[in-house]
Design a protein around this motif. Structure first.
Motif, PDB file in Angstrom:
ATOM      1  N   ILE A  89       8.965  -0.987   0.432  1.00 43.33           N
ATOM      2  CA  ILE A  89       8.496   0.285   0.891  1.00 43.33           C
ATOM      3  C   ILE A  89       7.346  -0.169   1.815  1.00 43.33           C
ATOM      4  N   HIS A  90       7.111   0.964   2.775  1.00 40.97           N
ATOM      5  CA  HIS A  90       6.471   0.944   4.058  1.00 40.97           C
ATOM      6  C   HIS A  90       5.061   1.508   3.544  1.00 40.97           C
ATOM      7  N   GLY A  91       4.063   0.834   3.521  1.00 39.09           N
ATOM      8  CA  GLY A  91       2.845   0.949   3.032  1.00 39.09           C
ATOM      9  C   GLY A  91       1.555   0.722   3.963  1.00 39.09           C
ATOM     10  N   SER A  92       2.151   0.419   5.118  1.00 34.48           N
ATOM     11  CA  SER A  92       1.001   0.199   6.549  1.00 34.48           C
ATOM     12  C   SER A  92       0.703   1.325   7.203  1.00 34.48           C
ATOM     13  N   THR A  93      -0.656   1.831   7.135  1.00 32.07           N
ATOM     14  CA  THR A  93      -0.889   3.299   7.657  1.00 32.07           C
ATOM     15  C   THR A  93      -0.705   3.311   9.232  1.00 32.07           C
ATOM     16  N   ASP A  94      -0.957   2.339   9.810  1.00 26.56           N
ATOM     17  CA  ASP A  94      -0.860   2.273  11.221  1.00 26.56           C
ATOM     18  C   ASP A  94       0.198   1.523  11.939  1.00 26.56           C
TER      19      ASP A  94
ATOM     20  N   SER B 117       2.108  -4.063   3.968  1.00 27.22           N
ATOM     21  CA  SER B 117       0.752  -3.736   3.465  1.00 27.22           C
ATOM     22  C   SER B 117      -0.171  -4.106   4.583  1.00 27.22           C
ATOM     23  N   GLY B 118      -1.641  -3.550   4.627  1.00 24.38           N
ATOM     24  CA  GLY B 118      -2.490  -3.776   5.545  1.00 24.38           C
ATOM     25  C   GLY B 118      -2.411  -3.268   6.963  1.00 24.38           C
TER      26      GLY B 118
ATOM     27  N   ASP C 285      -5.108  -7.904   7.140  1.00 20.14           N
ATOM     28  CA  ASP C 285      -3.897  -7.740   8.187  1.00 20.14           C
ATOM     29  C   ASP C 285      -2.789  -7.484   7.565  1.00 20.14           C
ATOM     30  N   PHE C 286      -1.858  -6.995   8.517  1.00 25.93           N
ATOM     31  CA  PHE C 286      -0.409  -6.585   8.322  1.00 25.93           C
ATOM     32  C   PHE C 286       0.298  -7.737   7.759  1.00 25.93           C
ATOM     33  N   GLY C 287       1.102  -7.459   6.536  1.00 27.61           N
ATOM     34  CA  GLY C 287       2.034  -8.394   5.927  1.00 27.61           C
ATOM     35  C   GLY C 287       3.086  -7.784   4.946  1.00 27.61           C
ATOM     36  N   LEU C 288       3.897  -8.514   4.643  1.00 29.98           N
ATOM     37  CA  LEU C 288       4.703  -8.208   3.637  1.00 29.98           C
ATOM     38  C   LEU C 288       4.601  -8.978   2.233  1.00 29.98           C
ATOM     39  N   TRP C 289       4.344  -8.173   0.992  1.00 28.74           N
ATOM     40  CA  TRP C 289       3.654  -8.897  -0.145  1.00 28.74           C
ATOM     41  C   TRP C 289       4.769  -8.409  -1.202  1.00 28.74           C
ATOM     42  N   VAL C 290       5.020  -9.356  -2.098  1.00 31.46           N
ATOM     43  CA  VAL C 290       5.911  -9.010  -3.247  1.00 31.46           C
ATOM     44  C   VAL C 290       5.029  -8.811  -4.550  1.00 31.46           C
ATOM     45  N   ALA C 291       5.807  -7.486  -5.108  1.00 31.82           N
ATOM     46  CA  ALA C 291       5.463  -7.430  -6.701  1.00 31.82           C
ATOM     47  C   ALA C 291       6.545  -7.663  -7.329  1.00 31.82           C
ATOM     48  N   LEU C 292       6.220  -8.637  -8.401  1.00 24.06           N
ATOM     49  CA  LEU C 292       7.219  -8.938  -9.449  1.00 24.06           C
ATOM     50  C   LEU C 292       7.128  -8.076 -10.600  1.00 24.06           C
ATOM     51  N   ALA C 293       8.197  -7.800 -11.243  1.00 26.10           N
ATOM     52  CA  ALA C 293       8.419  -6.848 -12.354  1.00 26.10           C
ATOM     53  C   ALA C 293       7.297  -7.232 -13.453  1.00 26.10           C
TER      54      ALA C 293
END
Length: 808
Positions: free
Chosen positions: A372-377, A448-449, A461-469
């Protein structure tokens, strides 16, 4: 009088104990007979009173009783005066050191529907305490008018914990964690719930205990003398009144949700989540996720977001309404800005919902990845994979607030590059799915960020973050350097000029390979792609780049695969024609066949004094042309051949045979291989400094010395079309003697000849007479070295060739 009989029974027990020479068993007795006439009973053992006024739905605690002797157990009304009043009698012999549960079941009289006669049901292997730290539960079906049933547990994803239990069966012990459960008793087809019960094992403090649960009473009391209604009742190991399990509300349709907090606004660093104005998940921090939670489905849910440590529903700052599908799975991601200023762009706070969530991969060898793209800028982006997929785009045009459906990836360590929609790199991340042991997992990757924290209150800061189940803190994917683009290259030395017998190969003036010999090939090598490469050729044992005699410039494609063949003449004289030295490049090389049942064959014309040629196949394809008008320095694209032993005839463009070669792909075990066949050497060595003779030579994908295809002498198409000889040999591989069986259609004279891989005749036998029919010849192989050879049988009518392997 009864008390006197009880004392007498104890004395009898002592005598029985003595008679059994000290053998003991442990026994618990439970009264679960719903017959009103047996509501209170006396129990006699060997004529003496054992239990007085034993009531329905009570149990006696585990007691030591004699073993190894016959015990005659009689059941009498509670008003009995002796064993002579018994309604039911049965004999038992208990095993020493065993533990038993004995249950009075059924009805004494037949005016019940259905009538299940009274019986004493015995379970051996009973437990007085749990075998572990949980609660051990034995289940018995003791309801005479209940059908075969299953028992489901709602908290365990509606899993069946007791399957197809009939009256009056026991189901073996369930070893359960001591928690509060909800049990649904269903018909065997699972379609109808007969009743639901709470089983509050934790609330009742049953950790470490062993209990028995009985289906007791009547589903339809009106058909059974208005007896006690159906229920589940519990017997504890120390006896006493059975404990009824309370009714539970009917099954409610449920859904599962996971909530991921990805709002980078500092004002929402910690939030409380309300459902229908009830605080449900307190203190959810930025970049954390809940596990998947059970929530009601099919009802209106108002999900409210409030600041952390809120005091009530009045603090809710945003509400989102949902009505979830039964058994649906959802991922809800909180994104956006709650503050009125300080952020650019100021994208409003919202909950983005994905309604086909997974808790695990659909294939346990994979990792399923939702993005999911969740970075507002951040702009609309693509995601490319650099480690395995040669920079291929795996996610295209992903906009803020949107999900890319699951990528079902083999569990490996990937490199993901976030790019703008025009392909400009934003950042590159490692995705170490294998290193993290995520095989079989389903996870969510969140962009995120902020790309520009300074314009966004110096936020994260912008990055890719992982949510586990399983939830918890999100895991950051590490920033990595993008890998250097690479290509695969094999180099084949086919320049027959004696001055180039060995060469050194330089790349950008640095030595790459030393002393590469004529008719050898490198394996496929990794080389940089996307950069300018100057490939220099120098004589063997050169001292540096100053010795380079020819340079060729390349810029290879990332992920490309190439075969480069060195052909032509470097000398100024002595060769006719003097074709200039060159590197011929094929840019769609293969390292293995596209079908493992085939051999893929690439052909290049590399003989400087050979004309434009055709290649015909004689063994299987009736002389059909498989390569047409192949000029010097050019490649014929891959032939995808079934792996067999072929005969290839090189012909001039007008069909005149030049030479015929055996191509024993099956004998050489080349199924699944991709090979390059090189036309090599000179048709007229005398005009070319007595250089190497013309032949067809094979380069394998793993490199090494080229392998010569055996020359088949005196062969033309018409000869091979003769079917008058059927030839077979054995053994093959052979050692000392080769047996040759020839089935001839008519009498004829033949010559037998064995040639090695260079075409040299090593054994020859002439003028053998074949009779019509079966003939047997023998050939002595003792003088031959181990290797591949070709047996030829030649007559005036034709020739037959068979590859032969000699083994030592």
């Amino acid at each position: 009088m009864k008390h006197a009989r009880l004392l007498s029974s104890l004395a009898t027990g002592a005598l029985l104990y003595t008679a059994a020479i000290g053998q003991e068993a442990r026994l618990q007795v439970v009264h679960n007979c719903p017959d009103l006439a047996a509501e209170v009973v006396d129990v006699y053992v060997n004529g003496d009173l054992f239990l007085d006024d034993f009531r329905y739905r009570t149990a006696r605690g585990f007691t030591t009783v004699p073993a190894g002797v016959e015990l005659n157990i009689a059941i009498a009304p509670g008003t009995s005066t002796s064993v002579n009043d018994a309604l039911y009698t049965e004999a038992f012999t208990l095993a020493a050191d065993e533990t038993y549960l004995m249950v009075a079941s059924g009805t004494v009289f037949s005016n019940y529907m259905p009538y299940q006669p009274f019986s004493l049901e015995v379970f051996a292997g009973a437990r007085e305490s749990a075998s572990g730290a949980g609660t051990d539960v034995l289940v018995m079906h003791g309801s005479t008018d209940a059908p075969t049933v299953d028992v489901y547990e709602r908290a365990l994803a509606n899993s069946t914990i007791v399957d197809d239990i009939n009256y009056p069966e026991f189901a073996g012990y369930l070893e359960l964690a001591t928690e509060d459960y909800i049990l649904d008793v269903r018909t065997a087809d699972g379609m109808t719930t007969l009743a639901s019960y709470s089983a509050p094992l934790a609330t009742l403090g049953l950790q470490g205990k062993a209990i028995a649960v009985f289906a007791s009473g009547f589903l339809d009391p009106s058909m059974n003398n208005d007896g006690e209604p159906f229920g589940l009742w519990v017997a504890l190991s120390d006896g006493g009144d059975l404990i009824p399990l309370p009714f539970a509300p009917a099954q409610v349709d449920m859904a599962k949700i996971q909530v991921i907090h990805n709002s980078a606004d500092a004002a929402a660093a910690v939030v409380d989540i309300y459902v229908n104005d009830v605080l449900t998940i307190p203190d959810v921090a930025f970049r954390t996720a809940t596990p998947f939670l059970d929530v009601p489905a099919g009802v209106d849910l108002a999900v409210g977001i409030a600041p952390g440590n809120s005091t009530g529903a009045g603090d809710i700052i945003a509400t989102f309404d949902y009505n979830l599908a039964a058994n649906g799975k959802y991922i809800i991601v909180a994104n956006g800005i709650v503050s009125g200023s300080g952020y650019n762009p100021n994208v409003p706070f919202g909950l983005n919902v994905f309604d086909m969530a997974r808790e695990e991969a659909t294939d346990m060898m994979n990792t399923d990845v939702l993005v999911i793209h969740g970075s507002t800028d951040a702009p609309t982006v693509d995601v490319a994979e650099l480690a395995f997929l040669s920079g291929a785009t795996v996610i295209d045009d992903l906009e803020y607030g949107s999900f890319a459906g699951y990528l079902e990836l083999g569990t490996a360590d990937y490199i993901l590059q976030v790019q703008t929609s025009d392909g400009t790199p934003v950042q590159t991340y490692g995705a170490p799915l294998a290193t993290l042991g995520l095989d079989g997992a389903a996870l969510t990757v969140v962009a995120s960020g902020f790309l520009d924290p300074m314009m966004n209150s110096n936020g994260a800061d912008f990055g890719l973050w992982v949510a586990l189940a399983s939830g918890g803190e999100l895991i950051p994917l590490p920033i990595v350097e993008p890998p250097m683009p690479m290509a695969r290259v094999q180099i084949i030395h086919n320049s027959a000029d004696a001055a180039a017998a060995t060469v050194d190969i330089y790349v950008n003036d640095a030595i790459l390979l030393e002393d590469v010999a004529f008719r050898t090939a490198t394996p496929f090598l990794d080389v940089p792609a996307g950069v300018d490469l100057a490939v220099g050729i120098a004589p063997g044992n050169s001292t540096g780049a100053g010795d380079i005699i020819a340079t060729f410039d390349y810029n290879l494609a990332d992920g490309g695969s190439y075969i480069i063949v060195a052909n032509g003449i470097v000398s100024g004289s002595g060769y006719n024609p003097s074709v200039p030295f060159d590197l011929n490049v094929f840019d769609m090389a293969r390292e293995a066949a596209t079908d493992m049942m085939n051999t893929d064959v690439l052909v290049i014309h590399g003989s400087t004094d050979a004309p434009t040629v055709d290649v015909a196949e004689l063994a299987f394809l009736d002389g059909a042309t498989v390569i047409d008008d192949l000029e010097y320095g050019t490649f014929a694209g891959y032939l995808e051949l079934g792996t067999a032993d072929y005969a290839l005839q090189v012909q001039t463009a007008d069909g005149v045979p030049v030479a015929t070669y055996s191509a024993p792909l099956a004998t050489l075990g080349l199924d699944g291989a991709a090979i390059t066949v090189v036309a090599s050497g000179f048709l007229d060595p005398m005009m070319n400094s007595n250089g190497s003779s013309f032949g067809l030579w094979v380069a394998l994908a793993d490199g090494g010395a080229l392998v010569p295809l055996p020359l088949i002498t005196n062969v033309g198409l018409n000869e091979l079309e003769d079917n008058a000889l059927a030839v077979s040999v054995w053994p093959n591989p052979a050692n000392d003697m080769l047996n040759i069986s020839v089935d001839a259609r008519d009498e004829r004279r033949v010559n037998a000849r064995m040639t090695d891989m260079t075409g040299r005749v090593v054994i020859e036998s002439t003028n053998a007479i074949l009779n019509a029919g079966e003939n047997r010849l023998m050939m002595d192989l003792n003088g031959l070295s181990q290797g591949m050879y070709t047996l030829s049988l030649m007559s005036e009518q034709g020739i037959r060739t068979i590859p032969v392997q000699v083994s030592r």
